[in-house]
Design a protein around this motif. Structure first.
Motif, PDB file in Angstrom:
ATOM      1  N   LYS A   6      -9.831  32.057  16.070  1.00 42.17           N
ATOM      2  CA  LYS A   6     -10.781  32.799  16.893  1.00 42.17           C
ATOM      3  C   LYS A   6     -10.299  34.209  17.162  1.00 42.17           C
ATOM      4  O   LYS A   6     -11.077  35.139  17.222  1.00 42.17           O
ATOM      5  N   LEU A   7      -8.996  34.397  17.340  1.00 44.68           N
ATOM      6  CA  LEU A   7      -8.500  35.746  17.587  1.00 44.68           C
ATOM      7  C   LEU A   7      -8.680  36.618  16.364  1.00 44.68           C
ATOM      8  O   LEU A   7      -9.065  37.775  16.457  1.00 44.68           O
ATOM      9  N   VAL A   8      -8.410  36.072  15.187  1.00 46.89           N
ATOM     10  CA  VAL A   8      -8.592  36.868  13.981  1.00 46.89           C
ATOM     11  C   VAL A   8     -10.054  37.270  13.839  1.00 46.89           C
ATOM     12  O   VAL A   8     -10.369  38.397  13.483  1.00 46.89           O
ATOM     13  N   ALA A   9     -10.954  36.358  14.122  1.00 48.72           N
ATOM     14  CA  ALA A   9     -12.368  36.707  14.038  1.00 48.72           C
ATOM     15  C   ALA A   9     -12.691  37.830  15.002  1.00 48.72           C
ATOM     16  O   ALA A   9     -13.414  38.778  14.676  1.00 48.72           O
ATOM     17  N   ALA A  10     -12.146  37.760  16.205  1.00 49.46           N
ATOM     18  CA  ALA A  10     -12.432  38.788  17.201  1.00 49.46           C
ATOM     19  C   ALA A  10     -11.782  40.107  16.843  1.00 49.46           C
ATOM     20  O   ALA A  10     -12.403  41.162  16.923  1.00 49.46           O
ATOM     21  N   ASP A  97      -1.328  40.026  11.223  1.00 54.46           N
ATOM     22  CA  ASP A  97      -0.867  39.216  12.347  1.00 54.46           C
ATOM     23  C   ASP A  97       0.422  38.473  12.021  1.00 54.46           C
ATOM     24  O   ASP A  97       0.616  38.017  10.891  1.00 54.46           O
ATOM     25  N   LEU A  98       1.271  38.314  13.028  1.00 53.49           N
ATOM     26  CA  LEU A  98       2.360  37.351  12.962  1.00 53.49           C
ATOM     27  C   LEU A  98       1.903  36.130  13.738  1.00 53.49           C
ATOM     28  O   LEU A  98       1.623  36.216  14.935  1.00 53.49           O
ATOM     29  N   GLN A  99       1.807  34.977  13.055  1.00 53.41           N
ATOM     30  CA  GLN A  99       1.256  33.780  13.677  1.00 53.41           C
ATOM     31  C   GLN A  99       2.142  32.567  13.433  1.00 53.41           C
ATOM     32  O   GLN A  99       2.700  32.404  12.349  1.00 53.41           O
ATOM     33  N   PHE A 100       2.249  31.729  14.460  1.00 63.15           N
ATOM     34  CA  PHE A 100       2.903  30.426  14.363  1.00 63.15           C
ATOM     35  C   PHE A 100       1.963  29.406  14.986  1.00 63.15           C
ATOM     36  O   PHE A 100       1.279  29.695  15.977  1.00 63.15           O
ATOM     37  N   THR A 106      -4.010  23.875  15.147  1.00 61.04           N
ATOM     38  CA  THR A 106      -4.981  24.030  16.232  1.00 61.04           C
ATOM     39  C   THR A 106      -4.432  24.799  17.419  1.00 61.04           C
ATOM     40  O   THR A 106      -5.200  25.408  18.165  1.00 61.04           O
ATOM     41  N   SER A 107      -3.130  24.755  17.635  1.00 67.35           N
ATOM     42  CA  SER A 107      -2.506  25.519  18.721  1.00 67.35           C
ATOM     43  C   SER A 107      -1.721  26.669  18.080  1.00 67.35           C
ATOM     44  O   SER A 107      -0.791  26.423  17.307  1.00 67.35           O
ATOM     45  N   ILE A 108      -2.105  27.894  18.371  1.00 65.71           N
ATOM     46  CA  ILE A 108      -1.643  29.045  17.603  1.00 65.71           C
ATOM     47  C   ILE A 108      -1.177  30.163  18.522  1.00 65.71           C
ATOM     48  O   ILE A 108      -1.830  30.460  19.534  1.00 65.71           O
ATOM     49  N   PHE A 109      -0.062  30.791  18.164  1.00 65.72           N
ATOM     50  CA  PHE A 109       0.410  32.027  18.785  1.00 65.72           C
ATOM     51  C   PHE A 109       0.155  33.175  17.802  1.00 65.72           C
ATOM     52  O   PHE A 109       0.395  33.025  16.603  1.00 65.72           O
ATOM     53  N   THR A 110      -0.278  34.319  18.314  1.00 65.46           N
ATOM     54  CA  THR A 110      -0.496  35.497  17.473  1.00 65.46           C
ATOM     55  C   THR A 110       0.095  36.728  18.144  1.00 65.46           C
ATOM     56  O   THR A 110      -0.114  36.942  19.345  1.00 65.46           O
ATOM     57  N   LEU A 111       0.812  37.530  17.368  1.00 66.09           N
ATOM     58  CA  LEU A 111       1.340  38.813  17.833  1.00 66.09           C
ATOM     59  C   LEU A 111       0.837  39.918  16.915  1.00 66.09           C
ATOM     60  O   LEU A 111       0.769  39.745  15.699  1.00 66.09           O
ATOM     61  N   ASN A 112       0.535  41.080  17.488  1.00 62.08           N
ATOM     62  CA  ASN A 112       0.180  42.240  16.695  1.00 62.08           C
ATOM     63  C   ASN A 112       0.161  43.471  17.597  1.00 62.08           C
ATOM     64  O   ASN A 112       0.460  43.381  18.798  1.00 62.08           O
ATOM     65  N   THR A 113      -0.189  44.614  17.016  1.00 63.52           N
ATOM     66  CA  THR A 113      -0.379  45.847  17.777  1.00 63.52           C
ATOM     67  C   THR A 113      -1.676  46.496  17.323  1.00 63.52           C
ATOM     68  O   THR A 113      -2.217  46.156  16.264  1.00 63.52           O
ATOM     69  N   PHE A 114      -2.161  47.425  18.108  1.00 64.36           N
ATOM     70  CA  PHE A 114      -3.321  48.207  17.735  1.00 64.36           C
ATOM     71  C   PHE A 114      -2.840  49.487  17.047  1.00 64.36           C
ATOM     72  O   PHE A 114      -2.087  50.263  17.630  1.00 64.36           O
ATOM     73  N   ASP A 115      -3.272  49.686  15.818  1.00 67.56           N
ATOM     74  CA  ASP A 115      -2.918  50.878  15.067  1.00 67.56           C
ATOM     75  C   ASP A 115      -4.039  51.902  15.249  1.00 67.56           C
ATOM     76  O   ASP A 115      -5.153  51.710  14.764  1.00 67.56           O
TER      77      ASP A 115
END
Length: 212
Positions: A6-10, A97-100, A106-115
Motif C-alpha cells: 500500500k505504501l508503494v502504491a501511495a 525503497d528499502l523493505q523488510f 503481509t507485515s512490512i517495514f519501508t524506509l526511503n527519502t523524498f528526492d
C-alpha cells in the motif's frame, strides 16, 4: 498477500504528482502538476498524538513480550530495528525503497527519502515537511477506507504521522514523515494486520534513527 504494498502504491502516486523519485519515475511526457493540484485535504491534527483512537485497534493488539530484532537501514534512509525473522522484501514494481517483511509478506517495514532534485530551487525551498505529509496522506486516502493524521515526535524531532485502515483485508498502514537536521525529508512506514501493527509501530518509535 500483497501484490503491491500500500505504501508503494501511495508513494508512486506521490512521485507521479510531484516528480519526487521515491518509488518510481515520472514519465517524461507526463507534466508534473503543482502540489496544490494533487493534495487532498486530510487533516493532520496537531492535537492528535497517534494511534490511540484508530479504528479497529485496541491495546490488546500489542504484544508486550520482548522480541528479538535486527537493525536495518542505510546512511541515506536511516535505521530501524525490525523483528529478527523479517527478510528483505522487493516490491513487484521495483523502486528505491528499502523493505523488510515477515515470511508471508503481509507485515512490512519501508524506509526511503523524498528526492526533491527534480523541483526548481524555489520549489525546493518552499516545499515543507507538512507539504510532504499532506500529499502522502492525500494519495493514501485514494485507496484507504479511513485515513487520519497526527503530529508526533520521532528521533527527537517533530514529525507527521499518517495512518490508514483498509477494510477489504482489515490491514493498517502507519507512515511517518520527518526531516533530519540537514533538511532531508525521510519517510518510514509499517503496514500489516492488527495483531502485528502496534508492535511494529513501537519498534519505529523506539529505534528509528538517522544514523546507525
Amino acid at each position: 498477500m500483497f501484490a503491491r504494498t500500500k505504501l508503494v502504491a501511495a508513494s508512486s502516486a506521490l512521485a507521479l504528482a510531484l516528480s519526487l523519485v521515491a518509488c518510481g519515475a515520472t514519465p517524461a511526457d507526463e507534466p508534473a502538476p503543482e502540489p496544490a493540484d494533487v493534495i487532498e485535504d486530510v487533516e493532520l491534527d496537531e492535537e492528535d498524538t497517534g494511534l490511540d483512537d484508530a479504528e479497529g485497534l485496541t491495546d490488546e493488539d500489542a504484544d508486550d513480550a520482548d522480541q528479538a530484532t535486527q537493525r536495518i537501514g542505510t546512511p541515506d534512509y536511516g535505521y530501524v530495528d525490525v523483528p529478527a525473522d523479517y527478510i528483505p522484501f522487493t516490491d513487484v514494481v521495483g523502486g528505491t525503497d528499502l523493505q523488510f517483511s515477515d515470511v508471508t509478506g503481509t507485515s512490512i517495514f519501508t524506509l526511503n527519502t523524498f528526492d526533491l532534485s527534480s523541483l526548481s530551487e524555489d520549489e525546493r525551498e518552499s516545499f515543507t515537511l507538512y507539504d510532504a505529509a499532506q500529499t502522502l496522506a492525500g494519495n493514501i486516502s485514494q485507496a484507504a477506507d479511513d485515513v487520519q493524521g497526527a503530529t508526533v515526535e520521532l528521533c527527537g524531532r517533530t514529525a507527521y504521522q499518517v495512518y490508514a485502515w483498509y477494510e477489504e483485508d482489515d490491514t493498517f498502514l502507519v507512515a511517518w514523515v520527518v526531516d533530519d537536521p540537514e533538511g532531508t525529508i525521510h519517510y518510514v512506514c509499517v503496514e500489516g494486520p492488527g495483531d502485528t501493527i502496534l508492535d511494529n509501530v513501537e519498534l519505529v518509535e523506539e529505534t528509528y534513527a538517522f544514523e546507525g
